[in-house]
Design a protein around this motif. Structure first.
Motif, PDB file in Angstrom:
ATOM      1  N   THR A  17      40.337  35.827  31.614  1.00  0.00           N
ATOM      2  CA  THR A  17      39.293  36.555  30.158  1.00  0.00           C
ATOM      3  C   THR A  17      40.137  38.164  29.480  1.00  0.00           C
ATOM      4  O   THR A  17      39.878  37.627  28.464  1.00  0.00           O
ATOM      5  N   ALA A  18      40.872  37.868  29.682  1.00  0.00           N
ATOM      6  CA  ALA A  18      41.575  38.952  29.678  1.00  0.00           C
ATOM      7  C   ALA A  18      42.985  38.923  28.229  1.00  0.00           C
ATOM      8  O   ALA A  18      43.663  38.402  28.797  1.00  0.00           O
ATOM      9  N   PHE A  19      42.637  39.225  27.487  1.00  0.00           N
ATOM     10  CA  PHE A  19      43.043  38.532  26.466  1.00  0.00           C
ATOM     11  C   PHE A  19      44.159  39.938  25.906  1.00  0.00           C
ATOM     12  O   PHE A  19      43.365  40.497  25.711  1.00  0.00           O
ATOM     13  N   GLY A  20      44.933  40.004  25.163  1.00  0.00           N
ATOM     14  CA  GLY A  20      46.109  41.399  24.411  1.00  0.00           C
ATOM     15  C   GLY A  20      46.247  42.302  25.495  1.00  0.00           C
ATOM     16  O   GLY A  20      47.344  43.321  24.679  1.00  0.00           O
ATOM     17  N   GLY A  21      46.323  42.325  26.628  1.00  0.00           N
ATOM     18  CA  GLY A  21      47.177  43.330  27.510  1.00  0.00           C
ATOM     19  C   GLY A  21      46.904  44.158  27.661  1.00  0.00           C
ATOM     20  O   GLY A  21      45.682  44.558  26.680  1.00  0.00           O
ATOM     21  N   LEU A  26      40.617  46.823  30.169  1.00  0.00           N
ATOM     22  CA  LEU A  26      40.216  48.042  30.745  1.00  0.00           C
ATOM     23  C   LEU A  26      38.804  47.002  30.663  1.00  0.00           C
ATOM     24  O   LEU A  26      37.857  47.605  31.719  1.00  0.00           O
ATOM     25  N   PRO A  27      37.609  46.945  29.470  1.00  0.00           N
ATOM     26  CA  PRO A  27      36.504  46.575  29.823  1.00  0.00           C
ATOM     27  C   PRO A  27      36.130  45.655  30.165  1.00  0.00           C
ATOM     28  O   PRO A  27      35.611  45.616  31.196  1.00  0.00           O
ATOM     29  N   LEU A  28      37.110  45.101  30.912  1.00  0.00           N
ATOM     30  CA  LEU A  28      36.565  43.811  31.758  1.00  0.00           C
ATOM     31  C   LEU A  28      36.847  43.951  33.038  1.00  0.00           C
ATOM     32  O   LEU A  28      36.148  43.857  33.929  1.00  0.00           O
ATOM     33  N   ILE A  29      37.453  44.646  33.575  1.00  0.00           N
ATOM     34  CA  ILE A  29      37.898  45.574  34.606  1.00  0.00           C
ATOM     35  C   ILE A  29      36.979  46.535  35.125  1.00  0.00           C
ATOM     36  O   ILE A  29      35.864  46.564  36.355  1.00  0.00           O
ATOM     37  N   GLU A  30      35.843  47.261  34.108  1.00  0.00           N
ATOM     38  CA  GLU A  30      35.265  48.389  34.324  1.00  0.00           C
ATOM     39  C   GLU A  30      34.379  47.258  34.755  1.00  0.00           C
ATOM     40  O   GLU A  30      32.830  47.477  35.109  1.00  0.00           O
ATOM     41  N   TYR A  31      33.778  46.331  33.468  1.00  0.00           N
ATOM     42  CA  TYR A  31      32.532  45.704  34.144  1.00  0.00           C
ATOM     43  C   TYR A  31      32.194  45.202  35.848  1.00  0.00           C
ATOM     44  O   TYR A  31      31.274  45.103  36.083  1.00  0.00           O
ATOM     45  N   GLN A  32      33.194  44.423  35.905  1.00  0.00           N
ATOM     46  CA  GLN A  32      33.702  43.992  37.266  1.00  0.00           C
ATOM     47  C   GLN A  32      32.971  44.970  38.164  1.00  0.00           C
ATOM     48  O   GLN A  32      32.945  44.492  39.334  1.00  0.00           O
ATOM     49  N   LEU A  33      34.093  46.147  37.948  1.00  0.00           N
ATOM     50  CA  LEU A  33      34.568  47.113  38.709  1.00  0.00           C
ATOM     51  C   LEU A  33      32.893  47.974  39.347  1.00  0.00           C
ATOM     52  O   LEU A  33      32.498  48.572  40.757  1.00  0.00           O
ATOM     53  N   VAL A  34      32.612  48.343  38.327  1.00  0.00           N
ATOM     54  CA  VAL A  34      31.933  49.299  38.152  1.00  0.00           C
ATOM     55  C   VAL A  34      29.933  48.826  38.205  1.00  0.00           C
ATOM     56  O   VAL A  34      28.784  48.556  38.629  1.00  0.00           O
ATOM     57  N   THR A  35      29.665  47.986  36.765  1.00  0.00           N
ATOM     58  CA  THR A  35      28.631  47.477  36.026  1.00  0.00           C
ATOM     59  C   THR A  35      28.011  46.054  37.011  1.00  0.00           C
ATOM     60  O   THR A  35      26.897  46.184  37.869  1.00  0.00           O
ATOM     61  N   LYS A  36      29.198  44.486  36.697  1.00  0.00           N
ATOM     62  CA  LYS A  36      28.676  43.771  38.077  1.00  0.00           C
ATOM     63  C   LYS A  36      28.682  44.024  39.658  1.00  0.00           C
ATOM     64  O   LYS A  36      27.850  43.669  39.943  1.00  0.00           O
ATOM     65  N   ASN A  37      29.426  44.556  40.137  1.00  0.00           N
ATOM     66  CA  ASN A  37      29.721  44.727  41.363  1.00  0.00           C
ATOM     67  C   ASN A  37      29.258  46.036  42.635  1.00  0.00           C
ATOM     68  O   ASN A  37      29.094  46.066  43.492  1.00  0.00           O
ATOM     69  N   GLY A  38      29.215  46.744  41.129  1.00  0.00           N
ATOM     70  CA  GLY A  38      28.479  47.739  41.320  1.00  0.00           C
ATOM     71  C   GLY A  38      30.331  48.477  42.633  1.00  0.00           C
ATOM     72  O   GLY A  38      29.980  49.138  43.998  1.00  0.00           O
ATOM     73  N   TRP A  39      31.175  48.528  42.787  1.00  0.00           N
ATOM     74  CA  TRP A  39      32.033  48.559  44.146  1.00  0.00           C
ATOM     75  C   TRP A  39      32.701  49.818  43.310  1.00  0.00           C
ATOM     76  O   TRP A  39      33.630  51.264  44.848  1.00  0.00           O
ATOM     77  N   MET A  40      32.806  50.621  42.212  1.00  0.00           N
ATOM     78  CA  MET A  40      32.687  51.884  42.264  1.00  0.00           C
ATOM     79  C   MET A  40      32.264  52.969  40.965  1.00  0.00           C
ATOM     80  O   MET A  40      31.754  51.917  40.433  1.00  0.00           O
ATOM     81  N   GLY A  41      31.854  53.498  40.492  1.00  0.00           N
ATOM     82  CA  GLY A  41      31.168  54.911  39.932  1.00  0.00           C
ATOM     83  C   GLY A  41      32.180  54.998  38.521  1.00  0.00           C
ATOM     84  O   GLY A  41      33.197  54.768  38.564  1.00  0.00           O
ATOM     85  N   VAL A  42      30.830  55.182  37.705  1.00  0.00           N
ATOM     86  CA  VAL A  42      32.086  55.514  35.812  1.00  0.00           C
ATOM     87  C   VAL A  42      33.079  56.870  36.464  1.00  0.00           C
ATOM     88  O   VAL A  42      34.470  56.313  35.777  1.00  0.00           O
ATOM     89  N   GLU A  43      32.711  57.311  37.280  1.00  0.00           N
ATOM     90  CA  GLU A  43      33.878  58.599  37.563  1.00  0.00           C
ATOM     91  C   GLU A  43      35.318  58.053  37.925  1.00  0.00           C
ATOM     92  O   GLU A  43      36.191  58.330  37.709  1.00  0.00           O
ATOM     93  N   GLU A  44      34.529  57.472  38.714  1.00  0.00           N
ATOM     94  CA  GLU A  44      35.957  57.149  40.147  1.00  0.00           C
ATOM     95  C   GLU A  44      36.599  55.575  39.654  1.00  0.00           C
ATOM     96  O   GLU A  44      37.505  56.084  39.197  1.00  0.00           O
ATOM     97  N   PHE A  45      36.235  55.363  38.709  1.00  0.00           N
ATOM     98  CA  PHE A  45      36.624  53.767  37.314  1.00  0.00           C
ATOM     99  C   PHE A  45      37.749  54.690  36.719  1.00  0.00           C
ATOM    100  O   PHE A  45      39.062  54.322  36.205  1.00  0.00           O
ATOM    101  N   ASN A  46      37.029  55.856  36.079  1.00  0.00           N
ATOM    102  CA  ASN A  46      38.286  56.738  35.381  1.00  0.00           C
ATOM    103  C   ASN A  46      39.535  57.375  35.975  1.00  0.00           C
ATOM    104  O   ASN A  46      39.885  57.496  35.366  1.00  0.00           O
ATOM    105  N   VAL A 117      39.149  38.838  18.940  1.00  0.00           N
ATOM    106  CA  VAL A 117      38.464  38.501  20.898  1.00  0.00           C
ATOM    107  C   VAL A 117      39.425  39.911  20.635  1.00  0.00           C
ATOM    108  O   VAL A 117      39.009  40.907  21.350  1.00  0.00           O
ATOM    109  N   VAL A 118      40.321  39.916  20.497  1.00  0.00           N
ATOM    110  CA  VAL A 118      41.522  41.335  21.098  1.00  0.00           C
ATOM    111  C   VAL A 118      41.185  42.808  20.377  1.00  0.00           C
ATOM    112  O   VAL A 118      41.204  43.344  21.015  1.00  0.00           O
ATOM    113  N   ALA A 119      41.197  42.510  19.434  1.00  0.00           N
ATOM    114  CA  ALA A 119      40.221  43.703  18.466  1.00  0.00           C
ATOM    115  C   ALA A 119      39.713  44.223  19.090  1.00  0.00           C
ATOM    116  O   ALA A 119      39.239  45.190  19.440  1.00  0.00           O
TER     117      ALA A 119
END
Length: 177
Positions: A17-21, A26-46, A117-119
């Motif tokens: 789903t990542a278009f534009g490279g 980053l929003p897709l990675i953050e969603y998967q790692l922080v929001t959906k799966n809870g593998w890390m917090g926002v600060e850890e993600f940053n 989508v990329v924008a």
């Protein structure tokens, strides 16, 4: 400890789903790692994004390698990185195969449909880090707007963007702790 199939599935979704490279992922990675799966917090993600930006290679691959290692060790790292790369390669191969068999007009229309989508993904990648900074990102957004204005309307900063980066870096070091 996260299972390797969970990592594979999460990073396959990011890869497809990542278009534009680059920053648009980053929003897709953050969603998967922080929001959906809870593998890390926002600060850890940053912090992971910061490390990914200063190490050689694409941000998404560095993030997949880091998150996979953190969740499941070496094999998690290997599986996450492979899933991130293999999924879009397969999808692009199929899309290329199909686009070669349709009219040039339909092919052009498909490519034009991807632009918004990329924008949108790039906009999210800018907003997300700002919201985790001082005053919920208000100061960072204001600095961003000032920076864009300086580059657009100031001949000096347009010709010397490194000077502006140094000034903003010093400002950030002293006032945005």
């Amino acid at each position: 400890m996260t299972s390797i199939p969970q990592l594979i599935f999460a990073f396959m979704q990011i890869g497809i789903t990542a278009f534009g490279g680059g920053l648009s992922t980053l929003p897709l990675i953050e969603y998967q790692l922080v929001t959906k799966n809870g593998w890390m917090g926002v600060e850890e993600f940053n912090q992971m994004v910061a490390v990914s930006q200063v190490t050689p290679g694409p941000i998404a691959i560095n993030a997949a390698t880091f998150a996979g290692y953190q969740q499941a060790g070496f094999w998690g790292s290997f599986a996450s990185t492979l899933a991130l790369v293999a999924a879009p390669l397969m999808a692009l191969s199929i899309i290329l195969f199909l686009l070669q068999r349709v009219s040039p007009e339909k092919s052009k229309n498909f490519k034009l449909m991807l632009r918004p989508v990329v924008a949108g993904l790039l906009t999210l990648s800018i907003i997300s880090p700002f919201t985790s900074t001082w005053n919920n990102g208000a100061v960072a957004i204001a600095l961003f707007a000032v920076g864009v204005g300086l580059i657009k309307f100031s001949k000096f900063f347009k010709e010397n963007p490194a000077t502006m980066l140094i000034i903003f870096g010093i400002f950030g070091a002293f006032f945005l702790r």
